[in-house]
Scaffold this motif. Structure first.
Motif, short mmCIF file in Angstrom:
data_model
loop_
_atom_site.label_atom_id
_atom_site.label_comp_id
_atom_site.label_asym_id
_atom_site.label_seq_id
_atom_site.Cartn_x
_atom_site.Cartn_y
_atom_site.Cartn_z
N ASN A 441 0.83 -1.19 0.00
CA ASN A 441 0.00 0.00 0.00
C ASN A 441 0.87 1.24 0.00
O ASN A 441 2.01 1.22 0.48
CB ASN A 441 -0.91 0.03 1.24
N ARG A 443 0.66 5.49 0.92
CA ARG A 443 -0.05 6.64 1.48
C ARG A 443 0.67 7.92 1.08
O ARG A 443 1.90 7.97 1.12
CB ARG A 443 -0.14 6.53 3.01
N GLU A 445 1.39 11.89 1.73
CA GLU A 445 1.37 12.92 2.78
C GLU A 445 1.50 14.29 2.10
O GLU A 445 2.54 14.61 1.53
CB GLU A 445 2.55 12.70 3.74
N GLU A 456 -3.55 10.65 2.54
CA GLU A 456 -4.57 9.96 1.75
C GLU A 456 -3.99 8.66 1.18
O GLU A 456 -2.81 8.59 0.86
CB GLU A 456 -5.07 10.83 0.60
N GLU A 457 -4.86 7.66 1.06
CA GLU A 457 -4.46 6.41 0.43
C GLU A 457 -4.35 6.61 -1.08
O GLU A 457 -5.21 7.23 -1.70
CB GLU A 457 -5.50 5.32 0.73
N MET A 458 -3.28 6.06 -1.68
CA MET A 458 -3.08 6.18 -3.12
C MET A 458 -3.68 4.94 -3.79
O MET A 458 -3.31 3.81 -3.47
CB MET A 458 -1.58 6.30 -3.44
N PRO A 459 -4.62 5.12 -4.70
CA PRO A 459 -5.27 3.95 -5.31
C PRO A 459 -4.37 3.20 -6.28
O PRO A 459 -3.56 3.79 -7.00
CB PRO A 459 -6.48 4.57 -6.03
N TRP A 466 0.30 2.63 -8.99
CA TRP A 466 -0.56 3.51 -8.19
C TRP A 466 -0.65 4.88 -8.85
O TRP A 466 0.35 5.38 -9.39
CB TRP A 466 -0.01 3.66 -6.78
N GLU A 495 9.37 -0.71 4.81
CA GLU A 495 8.81 0.63 4.66
C GLU A 495 9.80 1.51 3.91
O GLU A 495 11.01 1.40 4.09
CB GLU A 495 8.52 1.23 6.03
#
Length: 611
Positions: A441, A443, A445, A456-459, A466, A495
């Motif tokens: 996933n 995100r 910032e 926000e979450e990146m689709p 993404w 990460e």
């Protein structure tokens, strides 16, 4: 009919004795740039010496080797065949006579040609494919940049997936700073191979040596200064030593006698201007000494029944990803589990960052014995680059060494581009198939000029990357970075934070997008029509820490095929028409100007190095 069956059986029996019992397990295909600028990038033709080096390193009958040239057209220098004395003799005669004078650099045609060229030699099933590309330029088949870009896009979008599907490791070597680094690095990252920038031609030999060591790792004897210890378990040793010009190495045996550098009596030798390979079968036990060589670049490789086992490290590691390393002892390919014996053993690991012939030591530490093996976990290798992990086992009466090479690179390429109408497109593209995009996933910032921020979450979009389209209001000034919560295909989590991008808009003007921290010349104002998602640059964070225990979506297939067809038509038209006299003059002037700049750079570098 009976006599026919008997003859068939007899023929099969004869062929079984004639045909070699061993089959090659590694394929080496070397692709060399034959453009005229290589005369400047490699004035001493060290590429030829590097080709001889890899043929001398390869064990006879255990690898195949072929060499191709490319420029205006692709052509064969050495047809692929099993490495043996005849192959080495052919290569030695060919490499000294090939000419580098081509005006163009058609990389697409040579990659396509090799993909269509059948495998040759006695290759066993499941063999490893290692191809090496040496170039000092970029895709350059026309004065029309649109034609060059179309060829480049076909390499990325059509040929690279074929390399991936066939498990081909395409190692790329840049001979100058004027190559298309993004393209070459993308080819290597996506095919689990290495990309190396050669600062000076002499580094080419070290690069080929490391590529071979990565393709065919072997046990080594560690050097203690200029000495190494041979024990009774060593069946054969090969010294790979680098030296200057006409100075030949001096190798002293344990009995104090000078080792002759000649073939015969259980020895074979390959002598070149900058390196010497000496193979000795059943060497004398005891302490050997070597002089007149560059010890930092030299190695002693051995065949033995008592060797090291090391856990695999992927050729491409993601920035921030952990490395679980295990080292054990093998006796005739069987793991030794005897605790009493292992307690007499000490194992040390060192991590080294490679840059040309320079080596930067990152750390050295002792490993802990746990459950019949020595192990540790390396966490947070945060600086991209080429690395060597060296494991040394000391058993008092014997010692062994194993080197493992890998590349550290961000798992994603994060970018922002203008997408028109006051919008910015943010995208993150995986650089290697080891990243499990369905389990990972991202995100985003966002930090605004009023001091506020949001996450926000990146689709994840259907094409396998993404993307988020962000509206930019008049007078907005926004900084954004992405946090990757990554998972590799082994289920291991890591990460990674990307560099910061910034987009702003003055009134109703078009948004401006750039990478924060780049200088004014380095920030490209990117638009959706000029950015290719498949090109992956390297980001360079400033530190290394090792601790224990954006572009538009790729076009639809129909659109892509249409554009490729148009580009192919343009190429065909250009080929049919040829260059005009004005174009030839311009082309020659550009090449001469580039050559003058490169020569000046090389002379300045050599003068600084000598001083």
């Amino acid at each position: 009919m009976k006599w026919l069956k008997i003859n068939t059986v007899l023929l099969a029996a004869v062929l079984s004795f004639v045909t070699p019992f061993s089959q090659a397990d590694t394929q080496f295909r070397v692709i060399v740039d034959a453009s005229g600028s290589m005369l400047i990038s490699d004035p001493d033709k060290l590429t030829s010496e590097a080709l001889r080096l890899i043929s001398n390193l390869a064990p006879e009958e255990e690898a195949t080797l072929g060499v191709w040239l490319f420029g205006e057209e692709a052509r064969v220098l050495l047809p692929e065949s099993t490495v043996n004395q005849a192959t080495k003799a052919k290569l030695s005669s060919y490499v000294n006579s090939y000419v580098t004078q081509d005006v163009k650099t058609d990389l697409e045609s040579i990659v396509k040609m090799l993909l269509e060229t059948p495998d040759s030699g006695t290759l066993e099933s499941g063999f490893n494919r290692h191809w090496v590309l040496v170039t000092d330029g970029m895709v350059d088949i026309s004065l029309d940049e649109a034609v060059n870009k179309a060829s480049r896009d076909r390499i990325i979008n059509k040929l690279t997936p074929q390399l991936e599907d066939r498990g081909i490791h395409l190692h790329t070597i840049s001979m100058t700073g004027y190559t298309d680094k993004e393209l070459l690095e993308s080819l290597s990252l996506r095919t689990n191979a290495s990309h190396t920038e050669v600062a000076i031609p002499e580094d080419l030999l070290d690069t080929f040596d490391r590529i071979f060591a990565q393709a065919a790792p072997s046990d080594e004897l560690p050097l203690d200064g200029n000495r190494f210890l041979v024990d009774d378990a060593i069946q054969e040793l090969t010294l790979v030593v680098f030296h200057d010009g006409e100075i030949q190495p001096r190798i002293i045996k344990p009995d104090g006698v000078l080792q002759p550098l000649e073939n015969g009596n259980g020895t074979s030798v390959a002598i070149s201007e900058h390196y010497t390979l000496l193979t000795i079968r059943e060497p004398l036990s005891g302490e050997w000494t070597i002089n007149n060589v560059d010890l930092e670049r030299s190695s002693v490789r051995v065949i033995t029944d008592l060797g090291l086992y090391t856990s695999d490290i992927p050729p491409v590691m993601f920035q921030g990803e952990s490395i679980d390393s295990t080292v054990g002892l093998l006796q005739k390919n069987t793991r030794i589990q005897d605790g009493k014996l292992l307690n007499l053993l000490s194992v040390e690991q060192s991590l080294v960052r490679l840059s040309g012939e320079q080596k930067e030591s990152i750390f050295s530490r002792q490993l802990v014995l746990q459950e019949g093996a020595f192990s540790q976990t390396l966490q947070g290798v945060v600086e991209p680059g080429r690395y060597e992990l060296i494991s040394v086992a000391d058993g008092k009466t014997f010692s062994r060494q194993m080197s493992q090479y890998f590349t550290v690179h961000p798992a994603i390429e994060f970018k922002g581009v203008k997408s028109g109408g006051g919008f910015v497109s943010l995208s993150a593209l995986p650089v290697n198939l080891r990243l499990d995009i369905l389990q990972s996933n991202i995100r985003l910032e966002f930090t605004y000029n009023n001091g506020t921020s949001k996450v926000e979450e990146m689709p994840l979009v259907g094409q396998g990357y993404w993307e988020m389209i962000v509206p930019v209001a008049p007078d907005d000034n926004v900084k954004v970075r992405a946090e990757l919560l990554g998972v590799d295909h082994n289920g291991e989590s890591f990460e990674y934070w990307t560099p910061v991008w910034q987009f702003s808009r003055k009134g109703n003007d078009e948004p401006v997008v750039g990478l924060v921290g780049a200088n004014d010349e380095g920030i490209a104002l990117l638009s959706a029509s000029t950015v290719d998602k498949n090109v992956m640059p390297v980001f360079l964070p400033p530190v290394i820490s090792v601790v224990d225990d954006a572009e538009e979506p790729a076009p639809l297939a129909s659109e892509s095929n249409s554009s490729d067809d148009d580009a192919s038509a343009n190429v065909a038209a250009k080929t049919d028409n040829g260059f005009s006299s004005k174009e030839w003059v311009l082309y020659a002037a550009l090449n001469i100007g580039g050559i003058v700049i490169i020569v000046a750079g090389i002379l300045l570098y050599r003068r600084l190095k000598k001083s």
